[in-house]
Motif scaffolding. Structure first.
Motif, PDB file in Angstrom:
ATOM      1  N   ARG A 271     -21.745 -17.865   6.647  1.00 20.34           N
ATOM      2  CA  ARG A 271     -23.171 -17.966   6.520  1.00 20.34           C
ATOM      3  C   ARG A 271     -23.263 -18.960   5.458  1.00 20.34           C
ATOM      4  O   ARG A 271     -24.119 -19.688   5.324  1.00 20.34           O
ATOM      5  CB  ARG A 271     -23.262 -16.537   5.954  1.00 20.34           C
ATOM      6  CG  ARG A 271     -24.915 -16.604   5.381  1.00 20.34           C
ATOM      7  CD  ARG A 271     -25.875 -16.986   6.392  1.00 20.34           C
ATOM      8  NE  ARG A 271     -27.066 -17.134   5.835  1.00 20.34           N
ATOM      9  CZ  ARG A 271     -28.350 -16.432   6.059  1.00 20.34           C
ATOM     10  NH1 ARG A 271     -28.115 -15.290   6.773  1.00 20.34           N
ATOM     11  NH2 ARG A 271     -29.465 -16.741   5.545  1.00 20.34           N
ATOM     12  N   THR A 272     -22.208 -19.046   4.450  1.00 18.05           N
ATOM     13  CA  THR A 272     -22.332 -20.172   3.565  1.00 18.05           C
ATOM     14  C   THR A 272     -22.140 -21.343   4.297  1.00 18.05           C
ATOM     15  O   THR A 272     -22.858 -22.479   3.550  1.00 18.05           O
ATOM     16  CB  THR A 272     -21.141 -20.068   2.406  1.00 18.05           C
ATOM     17  OG1 THR A 272     -21.115 -18.785   1.757  1.00 18.05           O
ATOM     18  CG2 THR A 272     -21.089 -21.007   1.290  1.00 18.05           C
ATOM     19  N   GLU A 273     -21.294 -21.752   5.241  1.00 25.42           N
ATOM     20  CA  GLU A 273     -21.337 -22.860   5.774  1.00 25.42           C
ATOM     21  C   GLU A 273     -22.487 -23.381   6.589  1.00 25.42           C
ATOM     22  O   GLU A 273     -22.858 -24.555   6.765  1.00 25.42           O
ATOM     23  CB  GLU A 273     -19.978 -22.844   6.867  1.00 25.42           C
ATOM     24  CG  GLU A 273     -18.697 -22.721   6.083  1.00 25.42           C
ATOM     25  CD  GLU A 273     -17.371 -22.885   7.003  1.00 25.42           C
ATOM     26  OE1 GLU A 273     -17.694 -23.333   8.279  1.00 25.42           O
ATOM     27  OE2 GLU A 273     -16.197 -22.191   6.703  1.00 25.42           O
TER      28      GLU A 273
ATOM     29  N   ASP B  65     -25.465 -22.237   5.778  1.00 23.15           N
ATOM     30  CA  ASP B  65     -26.412 -22.833   5.023  1.00 23.15           C
ATOM     31  C   ASP B  65     -26.305 -24.176   4.500  1.00 23.15           C
ATOM     32  O   ASP B  65     -27.263 -25.032   4.283  1.00 23.15           O
ATOM     33  CB  ASP B  65     -26.474 -21.845   3.718  1.00 23.15           C
ATOM     34  CG  ASP B  65     -26.939 -20.389   4.040  1.00 23.15           C
ATOM     35  OD1 ASP B  65     -27.705 -20.203   5.145  1.00 23.15           O
ATOM     36  OD2 ASP B  65     -26.944 -19.118   3.326  1.00 23.15           O
ATOM     37  N   SER B  66     -24.972 -24.461   4.440  1.00 22.86           N
ATOM     38  CA  SER B  66     -24.864 -25.984   3.644  1.00 22.86           C
ATOM     39  C   SER B  66     -24.845 -26.839   4.937  1.00 22.86           C
ATOM     40  O   SER B  66     -25.562 -28.071   4.487  1.00 22.86           O
ATOM     41  CB  SER B  66     -23.101 -25.914   3.508  1.00 22.86           C
ATOM     42  OG  SER B  66     -22.777 -26.978   3.127  1.00 22.86           O
ATOM     43  N   LEU B  67     -24.575 -26.665   6.251  1.00 20.88           N
ATOM     44  CA  LEU B  67     -25.038 -27.646   7.152  1.00 20.88           C
ATOM     45  C   LEU B  67     -26.472 -27.736   7.253  1.00 20.88           C
ATOM     46  O   LEU B  67     -26.868 -28.880   7.527  1.00 20.88           O
ATOM     47  CB  LEU B  67     -24.405 -27.165   8.640  1.00 20.88           C
ATOM     48  CG  LEU B  67     -23.044 -26.978   8.507  1.00 20.88           C
ATOM     49  CD1 LEU B  67     -22.631 -26.557   9.918  1.00 20.88           C
ATOM     50  CD2 LEU B  67     -22.569 -28.623   8.878  1.00 20.88           C
TER      51      LEU B  67
ATOM     52  N   ALA C 228     -28.683 -27.343   5.144  1.00 21.49           N
ATOM     53  CA  ALA C 228     -29.389 -28.164   3.802  1.00 21.49           C
ATOM     54  C   ALA C 228     -28.873 -29.805   4.045  1.00 21.49           C
ATOM     55  O   ALA C 228     -29.653 -30.657   3.649  1.00 21.49           O
ATOM     56  CB  ALA C 228     -28.324 -27.713   2.504  1.00 21.49           C
ATOM     57  N   GLN C 229     -27.656 -29.819   4.442  1.00 22.19           N
ATOM     58  CA  GLN C 229     -27.369 -31.381   4.653  1.00 22.19           C
ATOM     59  C   GLN C 229     -27.983 -31.850   5.666  1.00 22.19           C
ATOM     60  O   GLN C 229     -28.481 -33.129   5.747  1.00 22.19           O
ATOM     61  CB  GLN C 229     -25.798 -31.343   5.005  1.00 22.19           C
ATOM     62  CG  GLN C 229     -24.732 -30.991   4.132  1.00 22.19           C
ATOM     63  CD  GLN C 229     -23.375 -30.995   4.510  1.00 22.19           C
ATOM     64  OE1 GLN C 229     -23.118 -31.328   5.584  1.00 22.19           O
ATOM     65  NE2 GLN C 229     -22.531 -30.706   3.565  1.00 22.19           N
TER      66      GLN C 229
ATOM     67  N   ASP D 224     -31.581 -32.883   4.466  1.00 21.70           N
ATOM     68  CA  ASP D 224     -31.479 -33.930   3.407  1.00 21.70           C
ATOM     69  C   ASP D 224     -31.339 -35.319   4.209  1.00 21.70           C
ATOM     70  O   ASP D 224     -31.707 -36.339   3.977  1.00 21.70           O
ATOM     71  CB  ASP D 224     -30.308 -33.800   2.502  1.00 21.70           C
ATOM     72  CG  ASP D 224     -30.526 -32.627   1.712  1.00 21.70           C
ATOM     73  OD1 ASP D 224     -31.682 -32.346   1.376  1.00 21.70           O
ATOM     74  OD2 ASP D 224     -29.495 -32.288   0.868  1.00 21.70           O
TER      75      ASP D 224
END
Length: 187
Positions: free
Chosen positions: A68-70, A72-74, A76-77, A80
């Motif tokens: 889940r953290t990965e 969310d990071s993907l 967001a990236q 951006d």
């Protein structure tokens, strides 16, 4: 005196029946003790299995949290990097379209030379409109991808919640068998 031998026979039959019932009861108790002892021997292995299952659930929960953290990071990236560029491209295309429209308005349509320019400008406007449609389609696809990623994250959260609820429940096969009361057994 014939009454006394009949009473003696009845008493003997009743005593024999009582003795057989008691012997059957003793045999049943012996089987229940063996079964209880066997279940007592199996209890540590069930406790060990439960500990292994609980650890497996904890490990899977940690893995799901990492996924889940990965995700969310993907997301967001990607937001951006891609969305600002898409917006810039759409703004550039709109500016180009406005410039072409402004030049068409200021240019007369009366002469043949202007007609060729007008046709060229119209082709360019058509090309720009096509590009705007493509960019809008890509933007829609990107937003669909974002929504899919968000649903995947929600599904992971729901799965983790279901797994934590199951770990609190005892397994059905570990429940001890009900012990019958001695008085409930048929004679």
């Amino acid at each position: 005196m014939p009454v006394i031998p009949g009473l003696i026979r009845r008493a003997a039959v009743e005593a024999e029946r009582q003795l057989r019932g008691g012997a059957g009861l003793l045999a049943g108790l012996g089987r229940d003790l063996e079964r209880s002892a066997r279940l007592g021997r199996l209890l540590p292995s069930y406790i060990e299995r439960m500990a292994v299952l609980e650890q497996t659930v904890r490990d899977q929960d940690a893995e799901l949290r990492a996924v889940r953290t990965e995700l969310d990071s993907l997301v967001a990236q990607l937001n951006d990097r891609l969305l600002p560029r898409i917006d810039e491209r759409m703004d550039d295309t709109e500016r180009d379209l406005a410039a072409v429209a402004t030049s068409l308005i200021s240019t007369g349509r009366d002469t043949a030379a202007h007609r060729t320019r007008l046709e060229t400008a119209e082709r360019r406007i058509t090309d720009l409109r096509t590009k705007i449609a493509q960019v809008e389609q890509r933007t829609g696809s990107w937003r669909d991808l974002q929504a899919g990623m968000a649903r995947l994250g929600d599904d992971l959260d729901a799965m983790r919640a279901r797994m934590s609820l199951r770990s609190a429940e005892p397994p059905a096969d570990a429940a001890p068998a009900p012990v019958q009361n001695i008085t409930d057994r048929p004679a």
